[in-house]
Motif scaffolding. Sequence first.
Motif, PDB file in Angstrom:
ATOM      1  N   GLN A   1      83.027  74.241  26.746  1.00  0.00           N
ATOM      2  CA  GLN A   1      81.902  75.549  27.161  1.00  0.00           C
ATOM      3  C   GLN A   1      80.729  74.100  27.770  1.00  0.00           C
ATOM      4  O   GLN A   1      80.386  73.031  26.554  1.00  0.00           O
ATOM      5  CB  GLN A   1      81.557  76.004  26.282  1.00  0.00           C
ATOM      6  CG  GLN A   1      80.051  77.818  26.873  1.00  0.00           C
ATOM      7  CD  GLN A   1      80.901  77.953  28.085  1.00  0.00           C
ATOM      8  OE1 GLN A   1      82.039  78.333  28.194  1.00  0.00           O
ATOM      9  NE2 GLN A   1      80.167  78.156  28.812  1.00  0.00           N
ATOM     10  N   VAL A   2      80.515  74.687  28.533  1.00  0.00           N
ATOM     11  CA  VAL A   2      79.191  73.419  29.241  1.00  0.00           C
ATOM     12  C   VAL A   2      77.363  74.051  28.791  1.00  0.00           C
ATOM     13  O   VAL A   2      77.363  75.354  29.423  1.00  0.00           O
ATOM     14  CB  VAL A   2      79.046  73.693  30.750  1.00  0.00           C
ATOM     15  CG1 VAL A   2      77.614  72.395  31.033  1.00  0.00           C
ATOM     16  CG2 VAL A   2      80.592  72.054  30.830  1.00  0.00           C
ATOM     17  N   GLN A   3      76.623  73.523  28.429  1.00  0.00           N
ATOM     18  CA  GLN A   3      75.482  73.872  28.433  1.00  0.00           C
ATOM     19  C   GLN A   3      74.278  73.773  28.819  1.00  0.00           C
ATOM     20  O   GLN A   3      74.767  72.464  28.878  1.00  0.00           O
ATOM     21  CB  GLN A   3      75.014  74.093  26.732  1.00  0.00           C
ATOM     22  CG  GLN A   3      75.605  75.825  25.950  1.00  0.00           C
ATOM     23  CD  GLN A   3      75.247  75.420  24.494  1.00  0.00           C
ATOM     24  OE1 GLN A   3      75.149  74.891  23.871  1.00  0.00           O
ATOM     25  NE2 GLN A   3      75.267  76.816  24.335  1.00  0.00           N
ATOM     26  N   LEU A   4      73.019  74.083  29.698  1.00  0.00           N
ATOM     27  CA  LEU A   4      72.130  73.022  29.964  1.00  0.00           C
ATOM     28  C   LEU A   4      70.865  74.179  29.026  1.00  0.00           C
ATOM     29  O   LEU A   4      70.617  74.997  28.567  1.00  0.00           O
ATOM     30  CB  LEU A   4      71.933  74.162  31.508  1.00  0.00           C
ATOM     31  CG  LEU A   4      72.894  73.139  32.473  1.00  0.00           C
ATOM     32  CD1 LEU A   4      72.659  73.506  33.934  1.00  0.00           C
ATOM     33  CD2 LEU A   4      72.707  72.039  32.536  1.00  0.00           C
ATOM     34  N   VAL A   5      69.792  73.131  29.076  1.00  0.00           N
ATOM     35  CA  VAL A   5      68.593  73.494  27.842  1.00  0.00           C
ATOM     36  C   VAL A   5      67.868  72.253  28.602  1.00  0.00           C
ATOM     37  O   VAL A   5      67.525  71.241  28.654  1.00  0.00           O
ATOM     38  CB  VAL A   5      69.361  72.893  26.060  1.00  0.00           C
ATOM     39  CG1 VAL A   5      68.054  72.873  25.616  1.00  0.00           C
ATOM     40  CG2 VAL A   5      70.537  73.360  25.837  1.00  0.00           C
ATOM     41  N   GLU A   6      66.935  73.617  28.642  1.00  0.00           N
ATOM     42  CA  GLU A   6      65.584  73.166  28.992  1.00  0.00           C
ATOM     43  C   GLU A   6      64.408  72.680  28.204  1.00  0.00           C
ATOM     44  O   GLU A   6      64.853  73.178  27.142  1.00  0.00           O
ATOM     45  CB  GLU A   6      64.992  73.379  30.484  1.00  0.00           C
ATOM     46  CG  GLU A   6      65.628  73.761  31.199  1.00  0.00           C
ATOM     47  CD  GLU A   6      66.568  75.591  31.623  1.00  0.00           C
ATOM     48  OE1 GLU A   6      66.561  75.852  32.329  1.00  0.00           O
ATOM     49  OE2 GLU A   6      66.896  76.154  30.262  1.00  0.00           O
ATOM     50  N   THR A   7      63.469  70.876  28.806  1.00  0.00           N
ATOM     51  CA  THR A   7      62.791  71.121  27.846  1.00  0.00           C
ATOM     52  C   THR A   7      61.269  70.689  28.002  1.00  0.00           C
ATOM     53  O   THR A   7      61.539  70.422  29.875  1.00  0.00           O
ATOM     54  CB  THR A   7      62.844  70.172  26.602  1.00  0.00           C
ATOM     55  OG1 THR A   7      63.125  69.131  26.974  1.00  0.00           O
ATOM     56  CG2 THR A   7      64.154  70.525  25.165  1.00  0.00           C
ATOM     57  N   GLY A   8      59.652  70.793  27.572  1.00  0.00           N
ATOM     58  CA  GLY A   8      59.016  70.304  28.470  1.00  0.00           C
ATOM     59  C   GLY A   8      57.789  71.413  28.711  1.00  0.00           C
ATOM     60  O   GLY A   8      56.878  70.912  29.498  1.00  0.00           O
ATOM     61  N   GLY A   9      57.907  72.506  28.801  1.00  0.00           N
ATOM     62  CA  GLY A   9      57.158  73.441  28.957  1.00  0.00           C
ATOM     63  C   GLY A   9      56.116  73.426  28.394  1.00  0.00           C
ATOM     64  O   GLY A   9      56.059  72.598  27.273  1.00  0.00           O
ATOM     65  N   GLY A  10      54.755  74.203  28.656  1.00  0.00           N
ATOM     66  CA  GLY A  10      53.861  74.791  28.248  1.00  0.00           C
ATOM     67  C   GLY A  10      52.662  75.020  28.892  1.00  0.00           C
ATOM     68  O   GLY A  10      52.380  75.490  30.208  1.00  0.00           O
ATOM     69  N   ASN A 105      81.871  75.982  39.086  1.00  0.00           N
ATOM     70  CA  ASN A 105      81.200  77.533  38.470  1.00  0.00           C
ATOM     71  C   ASN A 105      79.634  76.410  38.651  1.00  0.00           C
ATOM     72  O   ASN A 105      79.187  75.597  38.595  1.00  0.00           O
ATOM     73  CB  ASN A 105      81.616  77.513  36.906  1.00  0.00           C
ATOM     74  CG  ASN A 105      82.781  77.892  36.851  1.00  0.00           C
ATOM     75  OD1 ASN A 105      82.545  79.275  37.849  1.00  0.00           O
ATOM     76  ND2 ASN A 105      83.908  77.304  36.159  1.00  0.00           N
ATOM     77  N   ASP A 106      78.530  77.972  38.805  1.00  0.00           N
ATOM     78  CA  ASP A 106      77.601  77.689  38.777  1.00  0.00           C
ATOM     79  C   ASP A 106      77.067  78.012  37.176  1.00  0.00           C
ATOM     80  O   ASP A 106      77.388  78.691  36.121  1.00  0.00           O
ATOM     81  CB  ASP A 106      76.242  78.329  39.535  1.00  0.00           C
ATOM     82  CG  ASP A 106      75.206  78.151  40.490  1.00  0.00           C
ATOM     83  OD1 ASP A 106      74.555  78.764  41.237  1.00  0.00           O
ATOM     84  OD2 ASP A 106      75.491  76.999  40.376  1.00  0.00           O
ATOM     85  N   TYR A 107      75.748  76.934  36.407  1.00  0.00           N
ATOM     86  CA  TYR A 107      75.590  76.897  35.293  1.00  0.00           C
ATOM     87  C   TYR A 107      73.478  77.333  35.454  1.00  0.00           C
ATOM     88  O   TYR A 107      72.711  76.251  35.944  1.00  0.00           O
ATOM     89  CB  TYR A 107      75.702  76.091  34.097  1.00  0.00           C
ATOM     90  CG  TYR A 107      77.325  75.728  33.720  1.00  0.00           C
ATOM     91  CD1 TYR A 107      78.266  75.525  35.014  1.00  0.00           C
ATOM     92  CD2 TYR A 107      77.815  76.013  32.707  1.00  0.00           C
ATOM     93  CE1 TYR A 107      79.461  75.387  34.423  1.00  0.00           C
ATOM     94  CE2 TYR A 107      79.544  76.463  32.685  1.00  0.00           C
ATOM     95  CZ  TYR A 107      79.962  75.623  32.899  1.00  0.00           C
ATOM     96  OH  TYR A 107      81.240  75.672  32.953  1.00  0.00           O
ATOM     97  N   TRP A 108      73.221  77.971  34.839  1.00  0.00           N
ATOM     98  CA  TRP A 108      71.588  78.284  34.035  1.00  0.00           C
ATOM     99  C   TRP A 108      71.479  77.678  32.763  1.00  0.00           C
ATOM    100  O   TRP A 108      72.350  78.261  31.836  1.00  0.00           O
ATOM    101  CB  TRP A 108      71.021  79.328  34.228  1.00  0.00           C
ATOM    102  CG  TRP A 108      71.865  79.813  35.921  1.00  0.00           C
ATOM    103  CD1 TRP A 108      72.060  80.317  36.891  1.00  0.00           C
ATOM    104  CD2 TRP A 108      71.346  79.512  37.000  1.00  0.00           C
ATOM    105  NE1 TRP A 108      72.259  80.018  37.568  1.00  0.00           N
ATOM    106  CE2 TRP A 108      71.241  79.869  38.134  1.00  0.00           C
ATOM    107  CE3 TRP A 108      68.964  78.875  36.734  1.00  0.00           C
ATOM    108  CZ2 TRP A 108      70.380  80.263  39.899  1.00  0.00           C
ATOM    109  CZ3 TRP A 108      68.924  79.128  38.281  1.00  0.00           C
ATOM    110  CH2 TRP A 108      69.248  79.555  39.341  1.00  0.00           C
ATOM    111  N   GLY A 109      70.060  77.339  33.170  1.00  0.00           N
ATOM    112  CA  GLY A 109      69.544  76.946  31.499  1.00  0.00           C
ATOM    113  C   GLY A 109      69.335  78.235  30.657  1.00  0.00           C
ATOM    114  O   GLY A 109      68.816  79.577  31.690  1.00  0.00           O
ATOM    115  N   GLN A 110      68.498  78.410  29.330  1.00  0.00           N
ATOM    116  CA  GLN A 110      67.564  79.594  29.385  1.00  0.00           C
ATOM    117  C   GLN A 110      66.253  79.413  29.970  1.00  0.00           C
ATOM    118  O   GLN A 110      65.393  80.893  30.021  1.00  0.00           O
ATOM    119  CB  GLN A 110      67.461  79.736  28.245  1.00  0.00           C
ATOM    120  CG  GLN A 110      66.295  78.334  27.225  1.00  0.00           C
ATOM    121  CD  GLN A 110      66.794  77.013  27.365  1.00  0.00           C
ATOM    122  OE1 GLN A 110      67.610  76.845  27.481  1.00  0.00           O
ATOM    123  NE2 GLN A 110      65.266  76.098  26.887  1.00  0.00           N
TER     124      GLN A 110
END
Length: 118
Positions: A1-10, A105-110
Amino acid sequence: QVQLVETGGGLVQPGGSLRLSCVASGSAFSIYTMGWYRQAPGKQRELVAIISIGGHTNYAESVKGRFTISRDNAKNTMYLQMNTLKPEDTAVYYCNAHIATTSINDYWGQGTQVTVSS
């Protein structure tokens, strides 16, 4: 299973900068086109910028000259450098990637919240 994780917002003041990161993790996958999208309250999700596996980029008119998308294929990571931020850039920013495992496939982060306000 592939996961995308975003960081850096604020939270940032108008005119400020933020850098978003998106890391793909999992096993036995290849990443093709990647992109950043955003969704403001009450609005549809919109494309911000995309980058091909070869590094070709495309931007929404509203962010041209202010945002820069990049990727490090060795680290399975994509970035979005956002400069001269405006209140209208306030949104949840999502990472998207076309990824091949046994199929493409198309994957999205949270999503990560970016708020531009004084």
